[in-house]
Motif scaffolding. Structure first.
Motif, PDB file in Angstrom:
ATOM      1  N   UNK A 135      17.592   6.667 -28.377  1.00 43.02           N
ATOM      2  CA  UNK A 135      17.727   6.100 -29.718  1.00 43.02           C
ATOM      3  C   UNK A 135      18.486   7.115 -30.563  1.00 43.02           C
ATOM      4  N   UNK A 136      19.622   6.690 -31.101  1.00 42.39           N
ATOM      5  CA  UNK A 136      20.500   7.595 -31.838  1.00 42.39           C
ATOM      6  C   UNK A 136      20.634   7.141 -33.283  1.00 42.39           C
ATOM      7  N   UNK A 137      20.504   8.092 -34.198  1.00 43.03           N
ATOM      8  CA  UNK A 137      20.767   7.828 -35.614  1.00 43.03           C
ATOM      9  C   UNK A 137      22.275   7.707 -35.786  1.00 43.03           C
ATOM     10  N   UNK A 138      22.739   6.509 -36.123  1.00 44.55           N
ATOM     11  CA  UNK A 138      24.183   6.263 -36.178  1.00 44.55           C
ATOM     12  C   UNK A 138      24.838   6.979 -37.352  1.00 44.55           C
ATOM     13  N   UNK A 139      24.051   7.408 -38.322  1.00 42.31           N
ATOM     14  CA  UNK A 139      24.626   8.053 -39.511  1.00 42.31           C
ATOM     15  C   UNK A 139      25.022   9.500 -39.258  1.00 42.31           C
ATOM     16  N   UNK A 140      24.378  10.147 -38.282  1.00 37.06           N
ATOM     17  CA  UNK A 140      24.724  11.542 -38.009  1.00 37.06           C
ATOM     18  C   UNK A 140      24.898  11.839 -36.518  1.00 37.06           C
ATOM     19  N   UNK A 141      24.723  10.830 -35.658  1.00 35.88           N
ATOM     20  CA  UNK A 141      24.903  11.025 -34.229  1.00 35.88           C
ATOM     21  C   UNK A 141      23.777  11.764 -33.539  1.00 35.88           C
ATOM     22  N   UNK A 142      22.675  11.977 -34.218  1.00 34.13           N
ATOM     23  CA  UNK A 142      21.566  12.738 -33.631  1.00 34.13           C
ATOM     24  C   UNK A 142      20.666  11.812 -32.827  1.00 34.13           C
ATOM     25  N   UNK A 143      20.342  12.225 -31.608  1.00 27.47           N
ATOM     26  CA  UNK A 143      19.404  11.475 -30.775  1.00 27.47           C
ATOM     27  C   UNK A 143      17.985  11.792 -31.242  1.00 27.47           C
ATOM     28  N   UNK A 144      17.285  10.774 -31.691  1.00 31.12           N
ATOM     29  CA  UNK A 144      15.938  10.981 -32.238  1.00 31.12           C
ATOM     30  C   UNK A 144      14.860  10.745 -31.183  1.00 31.12           C
ATOM     31  N   UNK A 145      15.234  10.200 -30.049  1.00 29.72           N
ATOM     32  CA  UNK A 145      14.271   9.997 -28.981  1.00 29.72           C
ATOM     33  C   UNK A 145      14.958   9.629 -27.687  1.00 29.72           C
ATOM     34  N   UNK A 146      14.396  10.089 -26.571  1.00 31.85           N
ATOM     35  CA  UNK A 146      14.940   9.774 -25.249  1.00 31.85           C
ATOM     36  C   UNK A 146      13.780   9.631 -24.282  1.00 31.85           C
ATOM     37  N   UNK A 147      13.867   8.590 -23.431  1.00 31.20           N
ATOM     38  CA  UNK A 147      12.755   8.339 -22.516  1.00 31.20           C
ATOM     39  C   UNK A 147      13.251   7.495 -21.346  1.00 31.20           C
ATOM     40  N   UNK A 148      12.635   7.683 -20.195  1.00 25.37           N
ATOM     41  CA  UNK A 148      12.925   6.877 -19.011  1.00 25.37           C
ATOM     42  C   UNK A 148      11.758   5.925 -18.786  1.00 25.37           C
ATOM     43  N   UNK A 149      12.076   4.644 -18.666  1.00 22.26           N
ATOM     44  CA  UNK A 149      11.075   3.610 -18.429  1.00 22.26           C
ATOM     45  C   UNK A 149      11.266   3.070 -17.018  1.00 22.26           C
ATOM     46  N   UNK A 150      10.179   3.031 -16.267  1.00 25.69           N
ATOM     47  CA  UNK A 150      10.246   2.548 -14.886  1.00 25.69           C
ATOM     48  C   UNK A 150       9.044   1.653 -14.616  1.00 25.69           C
ATOM     49  N   UNK A 151       9.299   0.568 -13.912  1.00 22.72           N
ATOM     50  CA  UNK A 151       8.213  -0.338 -13.542  1.00 22.72           C
ATOM     51  C   UNK A 151       8.504  -0.937 -12.180  1.00 22.72           C
ATOM     52  N   UNK A 152       7.436  -1.258 -11.470  1.00 23.05           N
ATOM     53  CA  UNK A 152       7.515  -1.857 -10.145  1.00 23.05           C
ATOM     54  C   UNK A 152       6.580  -3.057 -10.132  1.00 23.05           C
ATOM     55  N   UNK A 153       7.050  -4.183  -9.565  1.00 17.25           N
ATOM     56  CA  UNK A 153       6.230  -5.387  -9.466  1.00 17.25           C
ATOM     57  C   UNK A 153       6.373  -5.978  -8.071  1.00 17.25           C
ATOM     58  N   UNK A 154       5.257  -6.387  -7.458  1.00 15.27           N
ATOM     59  CA  UNK A 154       5.332  -6.933  -6.097  1.00 15.27           C
ATOM     60  C   UNK A 154       5.905  -8.344  -6.089  1.00 15.27           C
ATOM     61  N   UNK A 155       6.597  -8.658  -5.012  1.00 14.54           N
ATOM     62  CA  UNK A 155       7.088 -10.023  -4.815  1.00 14.54           C
ATOM     63  C   UNK A 155       5.956 -10.880  -4.264  1.00 14.54           C
ATOM     64  N   UNK A 156       5.888 -12.116  -4.741  1.00 12.48           N
ATOM     65  CA  UNK A 156       4.805 -13.004  -4.337  1.00 12.48           C
ATOM     66  C   UNK A 156       5.270 -14.088  -3.375  1.00 12.48           C
TER      67      UNK A 156
END
Length: 237
Positions: free
Chosen positions: A186-207
């Motif tokens: 997530x970047x503040x567009x007014x100054x180019x500063x990244x205010x947060x960074x995160x990796x999201x991962x999920x796994x779901x079984x096939x049915x």
């Protein structure tokens, strides 16, 4: 010195040129037959072209958030308050992805590092565009952001959500499952500063078996990612 020409045929020139003319005509005839053969072959290939996909698959967004419950307030103020949307306007550019995932083909892995695709089924658009649309819809449906858009809409942007698609595939070598992994900034567009960074991962079984079950597993994994990602973004903008 001017070049002298003898009488036609006196030195065989006329005969030579007639021979050349006959050769060229034969060559053109053969070329014409070759072109006809090539066109016929092209027509046969067209008749044997890859058939259209049997199905196009889409992904789901998070549902529209329920309306907030009425809140009692002090005397002299409105009896009901709405949950105010934040005054920000968020831009979601098209996510980045390697060429293997930057496609409308639906990826599957039968071994680590080996990517193939389900035959005759496709995503509704290029995968990054589909993911972008579902992120935009989910942020809008949260009801906590004033406006969410994509490049070209002309919004006065305050923040950007930058996404890398690291994984979005069906894996058959680890128990038949859908895997989604998104790296988000997530970047503040007014100054180019990244205010947060995160990796999201999920796994779901096939049915089940087949591409429908595989897509359902990937969709379920994406829902898990969005359920974590959307409130996290809302807390930063």
């Amino acid at each position: 010195m001017a070049r002298r020409h003898g009488p036609a045929g006196s030195n065989g020139n006329r005969g030579d040129s007639m021979g050349q003319g006959s050769f060229s005509a034969a060559g053109f005839a053969r070329s014409g037959r070759t072109v006809a053969v090539l066109l016929a072959a092209a027509g046969a290939l067209g008749a044997c072209a890859v058939p259209p996909p049997r199905a196009l698959f889409d992904l789901q967004s998070l549902p529209v958030a329920a309306a907030p419950a009425p809140v009692a307030t002090a005397p002299g103020t409105p009896a009901v308050r709405r949950a105010a949307a934040s005054p920000v306007q968020v831009l979601v550019p098209e996510p980045r992805a390697l060429a293997a995932l930057n496609t409308d083909s639906i990826a599957a892995k039968s071994a680590p590092g080996e990517i193939s695709y389900f035959p005759r089924v496709l995503w509704a658009d290029q995968l990054p565009k589909v993911v972008q649309a579902r992120i935009v819809d989910s942020l809008e449906n949260s009801g906590r952001i004033h406006a969410v858009g994509v490049p070209g809409q002309g919004l006065a942007i305050t923040d950007q959500v930058l996404v890398d698609i690291r994984a979005f595939q069906f894996e058959a070598y680890r128990g038949r499952r859908g895997v989604v992994e998104l790296a988000v900034q997530v970047m503040d567009d007014r100054n180019g500063r990244v205010v947060g960074a995160r990796v999201f991962r999920a796994v779901a079984p096939a049915k089940g078996e087949g591409p429908s079950a595989a897509v359902a597993a990937m969709d379920a994994a994406l829902q898990q990612v969005l359920q974590e990602m959307v409130p996290w973004i809302g807390s930063l903008v």
